[in-house]
Design a protein around this motif. Structure first.
Motif, short mmCIF file in Angstrom:
data_model
loop_
_atom_site.label_atom_id
_atom_site.label_comp_id
_atom_site.label_asym_id
_atom_site.label_seq_id
_atom_site.Cartn_x
_atom_site.Cartn_y
_atom_site.Cartn_z
N GLU A 1 0.83 -1.19 0.00
CA GLU A 1 0.00 0.00 0.00
C GLU A 1 0.87 1.24 0.00
O GLU A 1 2.05 1.18 0.27
N GLY A 2 0.20 2.36 -0.28
CA GLY A 2 0.95 3.61 -0.30
C GLY A 2 1.59 3.83 -1.66
O GLY A 2 1.02 3.49 -2.69
N VAL A 3 2.79 4.37 -1.63
CA VAL A 3 3.46 4.70 -2.89
C VAL A 3 4.14 3.46 -3.45
O VAL A 3 4.88 2.77 -2.74
N LEU A 4 3.86 3.14 -4.71
CA LEU A 4 4.45 1.95 -5.31
C LEU A 4 5.64 2.28 -6.19
O LEU A 4 6.62 1.56 -6.21
N ALA A 5 5.54 3.36 -6.96
CA ALA A 5 6.63 3.65 -7.89
C ALA A 5 6.67 5.13 -8.24
O ALA A 5 5.67 5.84 -8.09
N LEU A 6 7.83 5.56 -8.69
CA LEU A 6 7.99 6.94 -9.15
C LEU A 6 8.72 6.94 -10.48
O LEU A 6 9.70 6.22 -10.68
N THR B 1 10.96 1.66 -7.98
CA THR B 1 9.79 1.06 -7.31
C THR B 1 10.09 0.99 -5.82
O THR B 1 11.24 0.88 -5.40
N PHE B 2 9.02 1.07 -5.02
CA PHE B 2 9.21 1.17 -3.58
C PHE B 2 8.58 0.03 -2.80
O PHE B 2 8.51 0.09 -1.59
N ALA B 3 8.04 -0.97 -3.49
CA ALA B 3 7.39 -2.05 -2.75
C ALA B 3 7.90 -3.39 -3.23
O ALA B 3 8.42 -3.51 -4.34
N GLU B 4 7.75 -4.39 -2.37
CA GLU B 4 8.21 -5.74 -2.70
C GLU B 4 7.21 -6.40 -3.65
O GLU B 4 6.02 -6.11 -3.62
N LEU C 1 -3.39 15.85 -18.40
CA LEU C 1 -3.76 14.73 -17.54
C LEU C 1 -3.17 14.88 -16.13
O LEU C 1 -2.00 15.16 -16.00
N GLU C 2 -4.00 14.73 -15.14
CA GLU C 2 -3.49 14.85 -13.77
C GLU C 2 -3.56 13.55 -12.99
O GLU C 2 -2.65 13.22 -12.24
N VAL C 3 -4.69 12.83 -13.14
CA VAL C 3 -4.86 11.59 -12.40
C VAL C 3 -5.37 10.52 -13.33
O VAL C 3 -6.19 10.79 -14.20
N LEU C 4 -4.85 9.33 -13.16
CA LEU C 4 -5.34 8.19 -13.93
C LEU C 4 -5.67 7.10 -12.92
O LEU C 4 -4.82 6.71 -12.13
N GLU C 5 -6.92 6.64 -12.93
CA GLU C 5 -7.32 5.64 -11.96
C GLU C 5 -7.73 4.36 -12.64
O GLU C 5 -8.48 4.39 -13.61
N THR C 6 -7.24 3.27 -12.17
CA THR C 6 -7.69 1.98 -12.68
C THR C 6 -8.10 1.13 -11.48
O THR C 6 -8.01 1.57 -10.34
N GLU C 7 -8.51 -0.08 -11.79
CA GLU C 7 -8.91 -0.99 -10.73
C GLU C 7 -7.74 -1.32 -9.81
O GLU C 7 -7.91 -1.57 -8.63
N ASN C 8 -6.55 -1.30 -10.38
CA ASN C 8 -5.40 -1.82 -9.64
C ASN C 8 -4.44 -0.76 -9.08
O ASN C 8 -3.67 -1.05 -8.20
N PHE C 9 -4.49 0.41 -9.65
CA PHE C 9 -3.57 1.44 -9.14
C PHE C 9 -4.13 2.81 -9.48
O PHE C 9 -5.13 2.96 -10.19
N ARG C 10 -3.46 3.80 -8.92
CA ARG C 10 -3.81 5.17 -9.21
C ARG C 10 -2.53 5.89 -9.57
O ARG C 10 -1.51 5.71 -8.91
N MET C 11 -2.55 6.66 -10.64
CA MET C 11 -1.35 7.36 -11.05
C MET C 11 -1.61 8.85 -10.99
O MET C 11 -2.59 9.35 -11.52
N GLN C 12 -0.70 9.53 -10.32
CA GLN C 12 -0.85 10.98 -10.20
C GLN C 12 0.28 11.61 -10.98
O GLN C 12 1.44 11.18 -10.87
N CYS C 13 -0.05 12.63 -11.77
CA CYS C 13 0.98 13.28 -12.58
C CYS C 13 1.14 14.72 -12.10
O CYS C 13 0.15 15.42 -11.89
N PHE C 14 2.38 15.11 -11.91
CA PHE C 14 2.66 16.49 -11.50
C PHE C 14 3.58 17.10 -12.54
O PHE C 14 4.68 16.61 -12.77
N ASN C 15 3.08 18.14 -13.20
CA ASN C 15 3.81 18.77 -14.28
C ASN C 15 4.40 20.07 -13.75
O ASN C 15 3.66 20.96 -13.34
#
Lengths: 167, 220
Positions: free
Chosen positions: A16-21, A35-38, A87-101
């Motif tokens: 949970e939390g942040v998975l990747a950058l 990536t930040f998770a196992e 695009l700022e946010v992309l949400e799917t069933e499995n993850f959420r992606m936030q974009c900061f420009n």
């Protein structure tokens, strides 16, 4: 809002939390990924590069799409319209992606779990701050090139671990 | 104010020196005015970053780069010695006469002035073959705060600049020495898990005549 089943919740609990950058430079090139998770599914380097380039293109398109443009009045004289953010946010069933420009055209993509536990606007700003400190003030970093800074890695890891553990 | 006006202001201006309109240059300010003033860490970081960049142009080896940073710091140390001694309270306003006094002055006064804290440690070389070597230890040098040295230059430590400042102070005080900066891991700690990954040891190697003099002083 995607449904998370109780079974899915227990499996996900570890990740949970942040998975990747991912950081993309203003030309659409990948300059950083981590990536930040196992136990996450991994991409190979080429796929990462394709992903960064594709996202860059999609982002440029979304910045120009505006179904309501015809209805908007002209901006008052002497002012400029807000630049399109795309695009700022992309949400799917499995993850959420936030974009900061950023103002300089660098894009930070933060992949989090769907509930984005403990992740907010402040997280993005803090990551940007770490980038500004440990990458831009590093004498050996060349602009637009891949980020290879030990200090940045170290500080980013400890910050992400902190927010992933604090829930 | 008029008595501070440089007498031949217009003539000097013609020679290329520029004076502020009120005639007060940096030399008109009292020396203690900036004693407790603070500087922006970010602007220093950018300035230092450009210094390192400039010094790494057309270099043949890492030692070359360190030498250049050292040279940049040296005059700073010479000048700081005078300023800091001037600012000491009147009864301790003598220049350091022994190596130990000098090292304490560097550790407390110089470090306090430059970085706002004392250095983290002071050691004498335990090797009997090198009695002329002393070490000043800084766990996290301010100049290296934002610096990540690339893998192919891993013997470089940008604190060579600070080493140059220390060398300037030693030379100015009459203790000619060679000072170098080294990244040294704390003994007993694994790589990648250290508490202070940027731990830096400044190695001071005093000239033979200093050691000779020190020997006489010890007997007296």
């Amino acid at each position: 809002m995607p449904n998370v089943s109780s079974a899915g919740r227990t499996i996900k609990h570890k990740n949970e939390g942040v998975l990747a950058l991912i950081i993309i430079n203003k030309a659409g090139g990948l300059i950083y990924n981590r990536t930040f998770a196992e136990g996450l599914n991994q991409l190979n380097t080429n796929d990462y590069l394709v992903l960064a380039g594709t996202f860059h293109g999609v982002h440029a398109i979304t910045a120009r799409l505006n179904p309501l443009k015809a209805h908007q009045g002209a901006t008052p004289a002497g002012t400029r319209p807000e630049p399109p953010s795309g695009l700022e946010v992309l949400e799917t069933e499995n993850f959420r992606m936030q974009c900061f420009n950023t103002q300089t055209g660098i894009k930070f993509l933060l992949f989090t779990d769907t509930l984005q536990t403990g992740v907010n606007e402040g997280t993005m700003r803090r990551v940007y701050e770490l980038y500004a400190d440990y990458v831009m003030k590093n004498p050996f970093y060349q602009l637009e090139m891949p980020v290879r800074c030990d200090m940045f890695d170290r500080k980013l890891n400890s910050y992400i671990r902190e927010i992933n553990n604090s829930r | 104010m008029s008595n501070l006006q440089p007498t031949k202001g217009s003539a000097k201006e013609a020679a290329g020196l520029r004076y502020p309109t009120n005639g007060k240059t940096i030399y008109h300010r009292p020396l203690n005015r900036t004693k407790t003033a603070e500087l922006s860490g970010a602007s220093f970081a950018y300035l230092f970053s450009e210094m390192v960049n400039y010094a790494s142009k057309k270099i043949v080896s890492i030692q070359d780069l360190e030498k250049r940073l050292n040279t940049a710091g040296h005059p700073l140390g010479l000048k700081l010695l005078d300023l800091l001694l001037y600012r000491e309270p009147a009864r301790t306003q003598t220049r350091p006469l022994t190596i130990i006094q000098l090292l304490h002055f560097i550790k407390l006064t110089l470090w306090g002035h430059l970085f706002g804290r004392a250095a983290d440690g002071l050691e004498k070389s335990s090797d009997p073959a090198t009695p002329d070597e002393y070490m000043i230890i800084d766990n996290e040098p301010l100049v290296n705060r934002y610096v990540s040295v690339p893998r192919n230059m891993d013997q470089l430590n940008c604190a060579a600049f600070v080493a140059g400042v220390v060398e300037g102070v030693c030379d100015g005080a009459g203790f000619p020495a060679r000072v170098t900066a080294h990244t040294v891991r704390q003994p007993g700690e694994e790589e990648g898990k250290e508490m202070w990954p940027g731990r830096t040891v400044f190695l001071l190697k005093f000239a033979p005549e200093v050691m000779e003099r020190e020997g006489f002083l010890g007997k007296g």
